[in-house]
Design an enzyme around this catalytic site. Sequence first.
Site, PDB file in Angstrom:
ATOM      1  N   ASP A 169       0.813  -1.231   0.000  1.00  0.00           N
ATOM      2  CA  ASP A 169       0.000   0.000   0.000  1.00  0.00           C
ATOM      3  C   ASP A 169       0.837   1.268   0.000  1.00  0.00           C
ATOM      4  OD1 ASP A 169      -2.223  -1.687   0.138  1.00  0.00           O
ATOM      5  OD2 ASP A 169      -2.171  -1.708   2.326  1.00  0.00           O
ATOM      6  N   LYS A 199       2.005   1.871  -5.148  1.00  0.00           N
ATOM      7  CA  LYS A 199       2.556   1.242  -6.364  1.00  0.00           C
ATOM      8  C   LYS A 199       1.653   1.499  -7.566  1.00  0.00           C
ATOM      9  CE  LYS A 199       2.486  -2.716  -4.226  1.00  0.00           C
ATOM     10  NZ  LYS A 199       2.215  -2.325  -2.830  1.00  0.00           N
ATOM     11  N   GLY A 213      -4.459  -4.441  -3.775  1.00  0.00           N
ATOM     12  CA  GLY A 213      -5.443  -3.388  -4.024  1.00  0.00           C
ATOM     13  C   GLY A 213      -4.642  -2.170  -4.445  1.00  0.00           C
ATOM     14  N   HIS A 214      -4.626  -1.875  -5.736  1.00  0.00           N
ATOM     15  CA  HIS A 214      -3.805  -0.781  -6.253  1.00  0.00           C
ATOM     16  C   HIS A 214      -4.712   0.338  -6.751  1.00  0.00           C
ATOM     17  CE1 HIS A 214      -0.266  -3.759  -7.092  1.00  0.00           C
ATOM     18  NE2 HIS A 214      -0.636  -3.720  -5.833  1.00  0.00           N
ATOM     19  N   GLN A 262       1.975  -6.360  -3.049  1.00  0.00           N
ATOM     20  CA  GLN A 262       2.509  -6.518  -1.691  1.00  0.00           C
ATOM     21  C   GLN A 262       3.891  -5.833  -1.584  1.00  0.00           C
ATOM     22  OE1 GLN A 262       1.279  -9.819  -3.171  1.00  0.00           O
ATOM     23  NE2 GLN A 262      -0.633  -8.832  -2.650  1.00  0.00           N
TER      24      GLN A 262
HETATM   25  P1  GDP Z   1      -0.594   0.140  -3.561  1.00  0.00           P
HETATM   26  O1  GDP Z   1      -1.233  -1.093  -3.040  1.00  0.00           O
HETATM   27  O2  GDP Z   1       0.873   0.196  -3.266  1.00  0.00           O
HETATM   28  O3  GDP Z   1      -0.885   0.406  -5.007  1.00  0.00           O
HETATM   29  O4  GDP Z   1      -1.234   1.358  -2.728  1.00  0.00           O
HETATM   30  P2  GDP Z   1      -2.803   1.562  -2.400  1.00  0.00           P
HETATM   31  O5  GDP Z   1      -3.474   2.035  -3.625  1.00  0.00           O
HETATM   32  O6  GDP Z   1      -3.361   0.371  -1.706  1.00  0.00           O
HETATM   33  O7  GDP Z   1      -2.728   2.690  -1.286  1.00  0.00           O
HETATM   34  C1  GDP Z   1      -2.145   3.926  -1.544  1.00  0.00           C
HETATM   35  C2  GDP Z   1      -3.198   5.007  -1.288  1.00  0.00           C
HETATM   36  O8  GDP Z   1      -2.571   6.265  -1.213  1.00  0.00           O
HETATM   37  C3  GDP Z   1      -4.203   5.132  -2.413  1.00  0.00           C
HETATM   38  O9  GDP Z   1      -5.440   5.554  -1.881  1.00  0.00           O
HETATM   39  C4  GDP Z   1      -3.611   6.224  -3.302  1.00  0.00           C
HETATM   40  O10 GDP Z   1      -4.577   6.919  -4.068  1.00  0.00           O
HETATM   41  C5  GDP Z   1      -3.024   7.123  -2.264  1.00  0.00           C
HETATM   42  N1  GDP Z   1      -1.812   7.872  -2.677  1.00  0.00           N
HETATM   43  C6  GDP Z   1      -0.786   7.495  -3.490  1.00  0.00           C
HETATM   44  N2  GDP Z   1       0.175   8.443  -3.514  1.00  0.00           N
HETATM   45  C7  GDP Z   1      -0.258   9.436  -2.707  1.00  0.00           C
HETATM   46  C8  GDP Z   1       0.319  10.679  -2.295  1.00  0.00           C
HETATM   47  O11 GDP Z   1       1.412  11.053  -2.659  1.00  0.00           O
HETATM   48  N3  GDP Z   1      -0.424  11.438  -1.415  1.00  0.00           N
HETATM   49  C9  GDP Z   1      -1.640  11.046  -0.949  1.00  0.00           C
HETATM   50  N4  GDP Z   1      -2.269  11.847  -0.108  1.00  0.00           N
HETATM   51  N5  GDP Z   1      -2.204   9.889  -1.313  1.00  0.00           N
HETATM   52  C10 GDP Z   1      -1.510   9.084  -2.170  1.00  0.00           C
HETATM   53  P1  IMO Z   2      -0.858  -4.343  -2.140  1.00  0.00           P
HETATM   54  O1  IMO Z   2      -0.420  -4.928  -3.447  1.00  0.00           O
HETATM   55  C1  IMO Z   2      -1.038  -4.703   2.218  1.00  0.00           C
HETATM   56  C2  IMO Z   2      -1.277  -8.789   3.813  1.00  0.00           C
HETATM   57  C3  IMO Z   2      -2.570  -9.221   4.483  1.00  0.00           C
HETATM   58  C4  IMO Z   2      -2.025 -10.197   5.522  1.00  0.00           C
HETATM   59  C5  IMO Z   2      -0.879 -10.871   4.770  1.00  0.00           C
HETATM   60  C6  IMO Z   2      -1.243 -12.228   4.172  1.00  0.00           C
HETATM   61  O2  IMO Z   2      -2.127  -3.575  -2.206  1.00  0.00           O
HETATM   62  O3  IMO Z   2       0.264  -3.595  -1.497  1.00  0.00           O
HETATM   63  P2  IMO Z   2      -2.690 -12.930   2.059  1.00  0.00           P
HETATM   64  O4  IMO Z   2      -4.141 -12.688   1.737  1.00  0.00           O
HETATM   65  O5  IMO Z   2      -1.743 -12.395   1.046  1.00  0.00           O
HETATM   66  O6  IMO Z   2      -2.411 -14.378   2.390  1.00  0.00           O
HETATM   67  O7  IMO Z   2      -2.452 -12.119   3.431  1.00  0.00           O
HETATM   68  O8  IMO Z   2      -0.497  -9.976   3.750  1.00  0.00           O
HETATM   69  N1  IMO Z   2      -1.428  -8.270   2.440  1.00  0.00           N
HETATM   70  C7  IMO Z   2      -1.314  -6.978   2.112  1.00  0.00           C
HETATM   71  N2  IMO Z   2      -1.128  -5.889   2.877  1.00  0.00           N
HETATM   72  N3  IMO Z   2      -1.099  -4.588   0.871  1.00  0.00           N
HETATM   73  C8  IMO Z   2      -1.265  -5.684   0.089  1.00  0.00           C
HETATM   74  O9  IMO Z   2      -1.205  -5.641  -1.247  1.00  0.00           O
HETATM   75  C9  IMO Z   2      -1.425  -6.950   0.704  1.00  0.00           C
HETATM   76  N4  IMO Z   2      -1.621  -8.199   0.240  1.00  0.00           N
HETATM   77  C10 IMO Z   2      -1.607  -9.005   1.313  1.00  0.00           C
HETATM   78  O10 IMO Z   2      -3.238  -8.130   5.068  1.00  0.00           O
HETATM   79  O11 IMO Z   2      -1.463  -9.484   6.589  1.00  0.00           O
HETATM   80 MG    MG Z   3      -2.794  -1.678  -1.822  1.00  0.00          MG
END
Ligand code: GDP
Ligand code: IMO
Ligand code: MG
Length: 428
Positions: free
Chosen positions: A13, A16, A40-41, A223
């Site tokens: 999170d 990416k 979840g991207h 991840q």
């Molecule tokens: P990922 O799993 O690495 O793709 O990240 P996620 O999408 O799960 O979580 C990142 C969250 O931060 C999302 O809601 C993005 O829209 C948000 N985000 C990404 N870059 C920035 C930033 O520079 N500032 C803020 N405020 N939010 C950001």
């Molecule tokens: P992105 O790509 C954050 C965590 C779960 C749990 C552990 C194992 O959005 O960064 P699983 O279902 O993979 O067997 O769960 O890994 N986890 C993540 N945490 N971002 C993710 O993906 C994750 N994918 C799995 O919360 O702790």
């Molecule tokens: Mg994510």
Amino acid sequence: MAGYVVVGSQWGDEGKGKVVDLLGRHVNMVVRFQGGNNAGHTVVVNGKKTILHLLPSGILNHDALCVIGPGVVVNLFVLLQEIDTLEAQGSPCDHVRLSDRAHLIMPWHLRIDELMEKRAGKNKLGTTKNGIGPTYADKYNRIGLRVCDLKDWDVFSEKVRNVVSLKNEEIVKIYGGEPFDPEEVLAQFAAIRPRILPMICDAVDKIHKALDGGQIVLFEGAQANMLDINYGTYPYVTSSSPTSAGVCEGAGVAPQKLDRIIGVVKAYSTRVGEGPFVTEQLNDIGDKMREIGGEYGATTGRPRRCGWLDLPVVRQAVRINGLTDLAVTKVDVLSGFETLPVCIGYEINGKVYDTIPASIHDLEIAKPVYKEFPGWSEDISKIRSFEELPVNCQNYLNFISEYCGCRMCLVSVGPDREENIILKELIA
Ligand code: GDP
Ligand code: IMO
Ligand code: MG
């Protein structure tokens, strides 16, 4: 030849999806190489938010082929749902390809994931309950079903009937769960098979032809390093290798084809699910980060645990992935914190370490050693050059780069595609 990699450098999170989307506009192919719909991207374009779980985040660029690679575990029902949602929103998905070698998440994997977590009680891992671990376990046990099996319905049916009897024993005898009727499972797959077959391809061949033809291929990690099966906080990890080495395994690409490896670093730390988290702030500070940063899981909606930046964690990601660049995100979220402590080591039983201990017991008792930085109060989301950032913010960012021994290519100051400070062109 140009292989680009984007990986997470903490617990996932980091942003990416945003970075991949940004690069995705300039590349010919985007490839997922591990994990599944546990990811979840989030991609935000002109304020419009799209969350992707299985499809590569380059999907919004219709000119880039989107490949679900051999190392991914695929829930075909989720895949079709995601495609349907995007198409209903006006984003065509006819550029999605699915590796014939990818393993299938079957309905029993979801059930076993849930039953295992329930049985573990207070020792649960906090998985996303998407069947990721049980699918990888069956892969390595050599009883998995693969995408290529679907090509021949008789082969697929026979494999399903064989595996179901074993899985039902596990579900009923070990966990006291509900067994599966193989014919019902087969009927579900028969219904979606005509939509899946045209997407199937030899992904390894496609990726190599693209690289050999001088195209730019971007490998999108899900991840992150601390959730890696080998180097994360085992057993509180996922079941794949979300590292640049995982690209080699999960996309069938040799290391020398990877020209640039970008690690996405959130300017503070978050974690979803259970497991040790040395810099966690179970207080007003953590709550403030969660609210300002919108730190709620993109897959499960769970509140993310929040804490200060942990640099031994990020440096471990630099080392293991061979990162060439850091993309530091969510720096805007830190505006308004008076002091910003950054963890530079762990004190365990009176001794200080700056590496990650293998034992989670050690991590659980570790006390963070902090270096404190003065904060800044300005809103930085409209700033587009490094020099215009408040000096305290520049110092904070420069320290990350110095400590980790890795240059910064990007500072992200907001969720939108355009909210960035570019320090080194992403596609060079
Ligand atoms: P990922 O799993 O690495 O793709 O990240 P996620 O999408 O799960 O979580 C990142 C969250 O931060 C999302 O809601 C993005 O829209 C948000 N985000 C990404 N870059 C920035 C930033 O520079 N500032 C803020 N405020 N939010 C950001
Ligand atoms: P992105 O790509 C954050 C965590 C779960 C749990 C552990 C194992 O959005 O960064 P699983 O279902 O993979 O067997 O769960 O890994 N986890 C993540 N945490 N971002 C993710 O993906 C994750 N994918 C799995 O919360 O702790
Ligand atoms: Mg994510």
